[in-house]
Every structure is written in structure tokens, then in C-alpha cells.
Design a protein around this motif. Structure first.
Motif, short mmCIF file in Angstrom:
data_model
loop_
_atom_site.label_atom_id
_atom_site.label_comp_id
_atom_site.label_asym_id
_atom_site.label_seq_id
_atom_site.Cartn_x
_atom_site.Cartn_y
_atom_site.Cartn_z
N GLY A 116 33.53 -39.60 21.75
CA GLY A 116 34.04 -40.94 21.48
C GLY A 116 33.08 -41.76 20.64
O GLY A 116 33.48 -42.45 19.70
N ARG A 117 31.78 -41.67 20.97
CA ARG A 117 30.78 -42.41 20.20
C ARG A 117 30.69 -41.87 18.78
O ARG A 117 30.61 -42.65 17.81
CB ARG A 117 29.42 -42.29 20.89
N GLY A 120 33.69 -43.03 16.86
CA GLY A 120 33.59 -44.44 16.51
C GLY A 120 32.72 -44.67 15.29
O GLY A 120 33.04 -45.49 14.42
N LEU A 129 35.65 -50.04 16.14
CA LEU A 129 36.01 -49.80 17.54
C LEU A 129 34.94 -50.37 18.46
O LEU A 129 33.76 -50.42 18.08
CB LEU A 129 36.15 -48.30 17.81
N LEU A 133 33.76 -45.95 23.98
CA LEU A 133 35.11 -45.56 24.39
C LEU A 133 35.17 -44.04 24.52
O LEU A 133 34.69 -43.33 23.64
CB LEU A 133 36.14 -46.00 23.35
N TYR A 135 36.70 -40.37 24.11
CA TYR A 135 37.28 -39.88 22.86
C TYR A 135 38.78 -40.14 22.74
O TYR A 135 39.25 -40.70 21.74
CB TYR A 135 36.99 -38.39 22.72
N ALA A 138 39.48 -43.77 22.25
CA ALA A 138 39.02 -44.20 20.93
C ALA A 138 40.01 -43.80 19.84
O ALA A 138 40.30 -44.60 18.93
CB ALA A 138 37.64 -43.60 20.63
#
Length: 230
Positions: A116-117, A120, A129, A133, A135, A138
Motif C-alpha cells: 500500500g505504501r 501510494g 493518497l 493505507l 494495498y 489504496a
């Protein structure tokens, strides 16, 4: 007296279709997009070592369970609610918190957060974003921000999820590329069914019963030799 001649002119009207949202979705869920998905097997590495997955048939059966009863189904639900709550920060935080609370192991949690990072950061040229969050959430929120339809996003995500695990199995079992593609083709009705069924799901429907897959994720943490991070 000659009859009057009537001339009819046919005009063809062309409606322009904006394909930019589709292009964004294809880019984001491409294996080349830098989310690091290639480094995660979602517990499949342990399943191969334990002998649960040995060929195309056992791989297809394993993935069918993950799709219909496990994390892939939950991810599709979380993605959809990330999409619907993309412009409500408080509600989006609640979806993200549920996504993390529902992960059955440390590696699964890391897999969701790390991807997720990375997503983003990579998607920043298109949309911004919130941080941290998971994945699936996101992807849903980013798609909403770029006017990508929820249903299209869900189908594409579940397909990409499946493709990534097949790619891991091709390397681990090992299987040939053609065999991997045959498994993907066989799973397409399941992918579509899961994506469609989750359209009416609420957050209370998050969760599953693919226990062998969850145990594989837990046992991978102590596996002696590992190629993948999960």
C-alpha cells in the motif's frame, strides 16, 4: 410527369470515449508497477514446500479457495469500500483499520501495508493518497480519485492478485509459463464471480474460512529457506 427524386444523406455520429481511466488502471495493476508484489507469495511458498501445491491442478484448487473463501474476496470488499469512501477521510480510516485488523498474521499485515505504501508513492503522479493505507484500500481510493469505475477496479484487482500468485507458483513449483496461463484462464470465471458477488457486500462480510492459506502465511515466518517475503 417524372416523379420527384428524394436524396437522403446519412450522417454517422461518433461518440468519443475517454480511455484515460482505463489506461491508469492498466498501469497501476501491471506487474511492472513498483508495488513490490513480485516479492510476496501470500503463504504460497510454504504451501509448495508442504506439498499442498505440486502441479497445475493443485494450484488451481488452492487459488479457487483463496478467491472464493479467503483473502482475495475480503480484499475485493475492502477495495470497493475504499472506493466508496475515498472522499471521506474518517470513513476511509475505518476501512483501513478493519483491513489491518482482519489480517491473520504479521507477514500478511506487512504485505498489505508495504504494498500500500509503495503504491501510494508510485501513484502520486496521478493522485494523492493518505499514508499507510493497506494495498486493496489504496487501490480503491486511488481509482475513485481518478473516476475509474468501482466494478472495473474490482475485476482488475482480483485478476492482478491471481496473476501474481500464479507467477510465484511458476517459480516455486516450478511450472512452465504456458501452464501458468492455463491456470489463469481456468480461474477467470471464478475471478469474475468473486468480483461481481462482492459488489453487494458490506464491511460485515469481510473475513473468510481459507484456513490452510492463513496457516501457510503464519508458518512462512519460520520457514528455513525463503525466496519470498510472505
Amino acid at each position: 410527369m417524372r416523379p420527384a427524386t428524394i436524396t437522403i444523406t446519412m450522417t454517422t455520429m461518433t461518440t468519443a470515449i475517454d480511455h484515460r481511466p482505463l489506461l491508469r488502471l492498466l498501469a497501476w495493476l501491471s506487474p511492472a508497477f513498483p508495488t513490490g508484489g513480485f516479492a510476496y507469495s501470500h503463504g504460497l511458498e510454504w504451501a509448495v514446500e508442504a506439498g499442498d501445491i505440486t502441479d497445475a491442478d493443485t494450484l488451481r484448487a488452492w487459488l479457487t479457495d483463496v478467491l472464493t473463501h479467503g483473502s482475495a474476496r475480503s480484499d475485493a470488499i475492502l477495495l470497493r469500500h475504499g472506493h466508496r469512501n475515498a472522499f471521506d477521510p474518517s470513513a476511509l480510516d475505518d476501512v483501513a483499520a478493519l483491513a489491518l485488523a482482519a489480517t491473520p498474521s504479521r507477514e500478511r499485515r506487512d504485505e498489505a501495508l508495504n504494498q500500500g505504501r509503495a503504491f501510494g508513492l508510485a501513484v502520486a503522479p496521478w493522485t494523492a493518497l493518505p499514508e499507510d493505507l493497506p494495498y486493496a484500500v489504496a487501490v480503491g481510493a486511488a481509482a475513485a480519485g481518478e473516476n475509474i469505475p468501482e466494478d472495473d477496479t474490482a475485476v482488475a484487482y482480483v485478476q492482478a492478485f491471481t496473476t501474481n500468485l500464479i507467477s510465484a507458483a511458476v517459480r516455486l513449483v516450478p511450472l512452465g509459463q504456458t501452464t501458468g496461463l492455463r491456470v489463469l484462464a481456468a480461474l477467470q470465471p471464478v475471478i469474475l464471480a468473486v468480483a461481481n458477488e462482492t459488489g453487494a457486500a458490506t464491511l460485515d462480510d469481510v473475513g473468510g474460512c481459507a484456513f490452510r492459506s492463513d496457516l501457510a502465511a503464519m508458518r512462512h515466518e519460520t520457514q528455513y529457506t525463503r525466496l519470498f517475503r510472505s
